[in-house]
Write a protein that holds these residues in place. Structure first.
Motif, PDB file in Angstrom:
ATOM      1  N   LEU A 144      11.903  64.661  72.032  1.00 18.34           N
ATOM      2  CA  LEU A 144      11.004  65.015  73.135  1.00 18.34           C
ATOM      3  C   LEU A 144      11.874  65.196  74.367  1.00 18.34           C
ATOM      4  O   LEU A 144      12.288  64.237  75.017  1.00 18.34           O
ATOM      5  N   VAL A 145      12.186  66.448  74.669  1.00 19.28           N
ATOM      6  CA  VAL A 145      13.236  66.780  75.615  1.00 19.28           C
ATOM      7  C   VAL A 145      12.994  66.166  76.989  1.00 19.28           C
ATOM      8  O   VAL A 145      13.871  65.512  77.570  1.00 19.28           O
ATOM      9  N   LEU A 235       4.383  71.787  69.322  1.00 18.58           N
ATOM     10  CA  LEU A 235       5.551  71.658  70.195  1.00 18.58           C
ATOM     11  C   LEU A 235       5.138  71.310  71.620  1.00 18.58           C
ATOM     12  O   LEU A 235       5.670  70.381  72.241  1.00 18.58           O
ATOM     13  N   LEU A 236       4.197  72.061  72.165  1.00 22.60           N
ATOM     14  CA  LEU A 236       3.767  71.845  73.542  1.00 22.60           C
ATOM     15  C   LEU A 236       2.983  70.547  73.679  1.00 22.60           C
ATOM     16  O   LEU A 236       3.130  69.825  74.670  1.00 22.60           O
ATOM     17  N   GLU A 237       2.177  70.240  72.684  1.00 28.20           N
ATOM     18  CA  GLU A 237       1.344  69.035  72.724  1.00 28.20           C
ATOM     19  C   GLU A 237       2.212  67.777  72.838  1.00 28.20           C
ATOM     20  O   GLU A 237       1.868  66.823  73.530  1.00 28.20           O
ATOM     21  N   LYS A 238       3.358  67.791  72.153  1.00 25.81           N
ATOM     22  CA  LYS A 238       4.251  66.637  72.164  1.00 25.81           C
ATOM     23  C   LYS A 238       5.029  66.522  73.470  1.00 25.81           C
ATOM     24  O   LYS A 238       5.450  65.431  73.864  1.00 25.81           O
ATOM     25  N   LEU A 282      11.465  76.258  80.890  1.00 26.37           N
ATOM     26  CA  LEU A 282      12.880  76.641  80.874  1.00 26.37           C
ATOM     27  C   LEU A 282      13.721  75.529  80.254  1.00 26.37           C
ATOM     28  O   LEU A 282      14.606  75.786  79.432  1.00 26.37           O
ATOM     29  N   ASP A 283      13.449  74.287  80.636  1.00 22.47           N
ATOM     30  CA  ASP A 283      14.200  73.144  80.103  1.00 22.47           C
ATOM     31  C   ASP A 283      14.004  72.991  78.600  1.00 22.47           C
ATOM     32  O   ASP A 283      14.906  72.518  77.893  1.00 22.47           O
ATOM     33  N   LEU A 284      12.835  73.383  78.118  1.00 25.25           N
ATOM     34  CA  LEU A 284      12.536  73.292  76.684  1.00 25.25           C
ATOM     35  C   LEU A 284      13.113  74.465  75.890  1.00 25.25           C
ATOM     36  O   LEU A 284      12.948  74.537  74.673  1.00 25.25           O
ATOM     37  N   ASP A 285      13.791  75.386  76.584  1.00 21.66           N
ATOM     38  CA  ASP A 285      14.347  76.596  75.956  1.00 21.66           C
ATOM     39  C   ASP A 285      13.267  77.483  75.343  1.00 21.66           C
ATOM     40  O   ASP A 285      13.529  78.263  74.421  1.00 21.66           O
TER      41      ASP A 285
END
Length: 465
Positions: A144-145, A235-238, A282-285
């Motif tokens: 979880l970035v 992905l977004l939910e997490k 952006l941070d999540l690429d």
């Protein structure tokens, strides 16, 4: 899963392991990017304590960690013990075989800090008072970035300044993509597969058994039983709290609204509030921000565009999300027909441009095709409708390379050169002083007429794989 590339990452970890002092390494990156596979490969020839944290309570994680410590130290008494604090466990580890280099990995570290925010402060104290002067290498890894960054790398984190190294895992570059496939695929087949999976190893594993891209899409993406079917949601939910807003932003960009002003206007988000959402993406690429390569101050440029960087998310929002109602009422043949009509022209062709710009161009530059080294390589566009696929600039020598990429069924013809030549007149960079060069990329080769033109000119290069 095939272990492909990651040589730089392995070397970094090995160097940390061979240090004569304690080492604290942070590894983070999105789910399915290959972090655990990298660590498994790294510890293959080492005696390591590998602990996978869960979303259970801190107490449950500590109890599970106690059992791992017992196994690692062959302490039967500890296996059935309840240890009430982390300090006792790490003190025992530090004193166990003090001459031996110990490797301790906590995977999905962020879950323990999520269950108890004070845990990160405990880890800071443990590092400062127990581990810093012990013969250990500690690896804290998480998927979880944003949470991993906040807990371990941000200025506000108790662990800030303690790390001896950090590694943000990225997608595998296209030049290594063929190594995932046992069967010899053509460059065209590899590009079309990469256009969906990108360099995410887990996605690639799902596609590696298919030679026909549409079979792969139907079985691995459109199938509602496939994990890829709902992957962007998951992905977004997490990663984020306000999933609806982030989802809407990515959907809007996928529809072609790529300027910040267009995104905020379309969604009714205040322009002053939008940057915080964009930064997370952006941070999540998931996104990247592009400006024309000629811009002298990219950060402040008003020409910036937000692009979906992740190939799978780009594909999903173009072809899966708009057609979910048809898929879920079993009209998959109808959806597959729609995909087949525009997959190449509306998706793969753009991914091919990215490969040419970011990978093939570097290959040519490193191999000395030109006797100068461009400082910047990117795209160029103006405020109207002119766009150039590749522009590479060398400020020192005033050399510029203009490039065109074509992913079509026909060989590239001579008109591509003249069309590009006309567009270059709109690029003002050192207009009257520059030396111009041209490069062309075509998935289906070049006509004899274009090849003859190359022979008569000294400044055109045709890329052939």
């Amino acid at each position: 899963m095939n272990f492909v590339n990651r040589n730089t990452e392995r070397k970094f970890l090995q160097n940390e392991f061979e240090k004569n002092e304690s080492s604290l390494v942070i590894i983070y990156g999105r789910r399915r990017i290959g972090k655990t596979t990298l660590l498994s490969e790294f510890i293959r020839d080492k005696d390591a304590l590998f602990f996978l944290a869960t979303e259970e309570s801190e107490n449950e994680n500590r109890n599970a960690f106690t059992k791992k410590v017992a196994e690692y130290t062959n302490n039967e008494l500890l296996k059935n013990s309840i240890v009430d604090d982390w300090e006792t466990l790490f003190s025992y580890l530090a004193s166990f075989n003090p001459e031996k280099r110990k490797l301790i990995i906590i995977d999905e570290f962020q879950y323990i800090g999520k269950s108890n925010p004070a845990f990160v402060s405990k880890m800071q104290k443990i590092w400062d008072t127990i581990l810093k002067n012990a013969n250990v290498m500690i690896v804290l890894c998480g998927s979880l970035v944003n949470m991993m960054y906040d807990q371990t790398l941000s200025y506000s984190s108790p662990l800030y300044g303690r790390r001896t190294g950090q590694l943000k895992m990225k997608q595998i570059a296209f030049k290594y993509y063929h190594e995932f496939f046992d069967k010899g695929l053509t460059e065209k087949q590899l590009i079309e597969s990469y256009a969906i999976t990108g360099g995410v190893p887990k996605y690639i594993e799902s596609f590696k058994y298919y030679t026909d891209i549409y079979d792969a899409i139907e079985n691995c993406v459109i199938s509602q039983e496939s994990y890829l079917y709902e992957e962007p949601n998951f992905l977004l939910e997490k990663e984020v709290q306000d999933i609806g807003t982030y989802f809407s932003i990515v959907k809007t960009i996928a529809s072609g609204k790529e300027r910040a002003s267009e995104i905020s206007a379309s969604l009714g988000i205040k322009a002053t509030n939008l940057p915080k959402y964009l930064k997370v993406l952006l941070d999540l690429d998931i996104l990247e921000r592009e400006v024309p390569v000629t811009e002298s101050n990219p950060e402040k440029s008003k020409m910036g565009l937000y692009k979906i960087k992740d190939n799978y998310i780009k594909f999903w929002f173009k072809f899966i999300y708009p057609n979910k109602s048809y898929i879920e009422t079993n009209y998959t043949d109808f959806v597959m027909d729609k995909i087949k009509k525009s997959f190449i022209s509306n998706h793969t062709a753009y991914v091919y441009e990215d490969i040419c710009r970011k990978e093939y161009m570097n290959e040519l530059i490193v191999n000395g095709v030109w006797d100068f080294t461009p400082e910047r390589v990117g795209r160029w566009w103006d405020r109207k409708d002119t766009e150039i696929d590749i522009v590479a600039l060398d400020e020192e020598t005033n050399n510029v390379i203009f490039g065109e990429c074509k992913y079509t069924n026909n060989p590239m013809d001579i008109d591509a050169y003249y069309a590009l030549l006309e567009k270059t007149k709109k690029v003002q960079w050192n207009l009257n002083e520059r030396q111009e060069h041209f490069v062309f990329f075509s998935i289906n080769g070049y006509t004899d007429e274009l090849k003859q033109l190359v022979k008569s000119k000294g400044n055109i290069y045709l890329y052939e794989k």
